[in-house]
Scaffold this active site. Sequence first.
Site, mmCIF file in Angstrom:
data_model
loop_
_atom_site.group_PDB
_atom_site.id
_atom_site.type_symbol
_atom_site.label_atom_id
_atom_site.label_comp_id
_atom_site.label_asym_id
_atom_site.label_seq_id
_atom_site.Cartn_x
_atom_site.Cartn_y
_atom_site.Cartn_z
ATOM 1 N N ASN A 187 -23.121 43.324 -34.190
ATOM 2 C CA ASN A 187 -24.445 43.603 -33.624
ATOM 3 C C ASN A 187 -25.458 43.124 -34.656
ATOM 4 O O ASN A 187 -25.585 43.715 -35.738
ATOM 5 C CB ASN A 187 -24.615 45.097 -33.336
ATOM 6 C CG ASN A 187 -25.995 45.414 -32.766
ATOM 7 O OD1 ASN A 187 -26.990 44.804 -33.151
ATOM 8 N ND2 ASN A 187 -26.067 46.371 -31.848
ATOM 9 N N ASP A 231 -18.798 50.370 -33.834
ATOM 10 C CA ASP A 231 -18.461 48.994 -33.447
ATOM 11 C C ASP A 231 -16.935 48.881 -33.453
ATOM 12 O O ASP A 231 -16.293 49.032 -34.493
ATOM 13 C CB ASP A 231 -19.091 48.006 -34.420
ATOM 14 C CG ASP A 231 -20.606 48.120 -34.423
ATOM 15 O OD1 ASP A 231 -21.249 47.458 -33.583
ATOM 16 O OD2 ASP A 231 -21.136 48.900 -35.242
ATOM 17 N N ASN A 290 -21.661 52.344 -29.205
ATOM 18 C CA ASN A 290 -22.583 53.479 -29.339
ATOM 19 C C ASN A 290 -21.879 54.821 -29.096
ATOM 20 O O ASN A 290 -22.495 55.790 -28.635
ATOM 21 C CB ASN A 290 -23.799 53.319 -28.425
ATOM 22 C CG ASN A 290 -24.915 52.525 -29.100
ATOM 23 O OD1 ASN A 290 -25.230 52.760 -30.267
ATOM 24 N ND2 ASN A 290 -25.504 51.587 -28.374
ATOM 25 N N GLU A 344 -27.049 42.481 -29.243
ATOM 26 C CA GLU A 344 -28.472 42.593 -29.567
ATOM 27 C C GLU A 344 -29.031 41.283 -30.119
ATOM 28 O O GLU A 344 -29.670 41.269 -31.172
ATOM 29 C CB GLU A 344 -28.742 43.760 -30.526
ATOM 30 C CG GLU A 344 -28.810 45.102 -29.807
ATOM 31 C CD GLU A 344 -29.639 46.135 -30.566
ATOM 32 O OE1 GLU A 344 -30.863 46.169 -30.340
ATOM 33 O OE2 GLU A 344 -29.070 46.890 -31.369
ATOM 34 N N ASP A 385 -28.525 46.338 -39.143
ATOM 35 C CA ASP A 385 -28.095 47.710 -39.444
ATOM 36 C C ASP A 385 -26.596 47.900 -39.143
ATOM 37 O O ASP A 385 -26.043 48.954 -39.452
ATOM 38 C CB ASP A 385 -28.953 48.762 -38.731
ATOM 39 C CG ASP A 385 -29.225 48.461 -37.268
ATOM 40 O OD1 ASP A 385 -28.866 47.369 -36.789
ATOM 41 O OD2 ASP A 385 -29.810 49.333 -36.602
ATOM 42 N N HIS A 386 -25.946 46.881 -38.576
ATOM 43 C CA HIS A 386 -24.498 46.909 -38.332
ATOM 44 C C HIS A 386 -23.794 45.895 -39.233
ATOM 45 O O HIS A 386 -24.351 44.828 -39.532
ATOM 46 C CB HIS A 386 -24.175 46.518 -36.888
ATOM 47 C CG HIS A 386 -24.698 47.466 -35.857
ATOM 48 N ND1 HIS A 386 -23.886 48.310 -35.145
ATOM 49 C CD2 HIS A 386 -25.953 47.686 -35.399
ATOM 50 C CE1 HIS A 386 -24.606 49.019 -34.289
ATOM 51 N NE2 HIS A 386 -25.872 48.660 -34.423
ATOM 52 N N ASP A 392 -20.589 46.831 -29.714
ATOM 53 C CA ASP A 392 -21.247 48.072 -30.121
ATOM 54 C C ASP A 392 -21.089 49.074 -28.981
ATOM 55 O O ASP A 392 -21.758 48.955 -27.962
ATOM 56 C CB ASP A 392 -22.721 47.786 -30.417
ATOM 57 C CG ASP A 392 -23.502 49.042 -30.791
ATOM 58 O OD1 ASP A 392 -22.913 50.143 -30.803
ATOM 59 O OD2 ASP A 392 -24.710 48.915 -31.056
#
Length: 258
Positions: free
Chosen positions: A7, A219, A150, A34, A248-249, A148
Site C-alpha cells: 500500500n 497487509d 484493514n 492506494e 505508512d505501509h 491491505d
Amino acid sequence: MRIATWNVNSLKARLPRVEAWLAEVQPDVLCLQETKLADDAFPALTFAGLGYESVHHGQGQWNGVAILSRVGIDEVVPNFAPASGPPDPDARIITALCGGVRVSSVYVPNGRSLDHEHYQYKLSWMAQLRRHLDAVGSPDEQLVVTGDFNVAPDDRDVPDPSKLEGATHVSAAERDLLERLLGWGLIDLFRTRYQQAQLYSWWDYRAGDFHQGRGMRIDLVLGTASVADRLTWSIVDRNARKGTSPSDHAPVLVDLED
DNA sequence: ATGGTAGCGCTGCTA
C-alpha cells in the site's frame, strides 16, 4: 517467483521509492494499493521501462489498485467479477493471471468506526470478496489474494488488544469474515513462517508510532494450498518504511519455489 | 497526550 504487496499511499508521491524498490528487490509480481490515481495518470510506461507489464483500476483522489508483473498479465478483471454481485463504486480490487498464479490486489474498506455506515460497507465488501473468488477461480488452483485487508487477524497483530476493544480492524465481525475467507481455501502465508507477535506491516504516521513499535499487521498475502506448498520465504520489508517520505505501509513479500 | 502526520487539493476528508 517473488510476489509482493505494498500500500503506497499515493503512487504519485511514492513513485521514486517504488522504482528504486523494484530495482533492488526484483519482485516478479507487485500488487499496489492506494495509488490515488486515475487510470490515465498511471505510470505504465515507467514500469514498462523497468521490465514490468501493469494493469490499474483507479478512480483518482482515493483508492486505486494495480498489478505489476514481469511474468505476464492475462485474464484481467477490474473490480468485482460481475457474477459476485454489484460492482464496487470504489476502485478496490483487480485480478489477473500472472505466471500461472491468479492474483488479486485488494484494498479492503477501512470501516472508520463500528457505528459508521462505512463499517457495514467493509463487512459486505469482505463477503463479496469470497463470492468474487468463486467467480474467478477455485481453491484447487494456484491463487493469491493480497493487499491491505484493514483487519488484524488476531491479537498478535496489534500492540495492546485491551486498548482496541470496540475498534475497527479487530472487531469480531470482520475477523470472522476474514476467517470465512480463509475457509474458502486460503492460507495466511506470512504466518506459516513466523508465529511471534508484533510483526507489523503498517504504522500510523502520527506520534512516532513506527519508531515506538506501534503498528498493525494488516497487509496479508493469502494463498491456496498449492501456493503454500511452494512457499520458501516471506518477510515484511521494514526498510521501505524508513527514510524520507515513506508510505505508512511496508511491503510484504513471499517467495515461491519455481 | 482523546493528541499526533501525510496526501489530496484548497476546505475538510480520509486514513
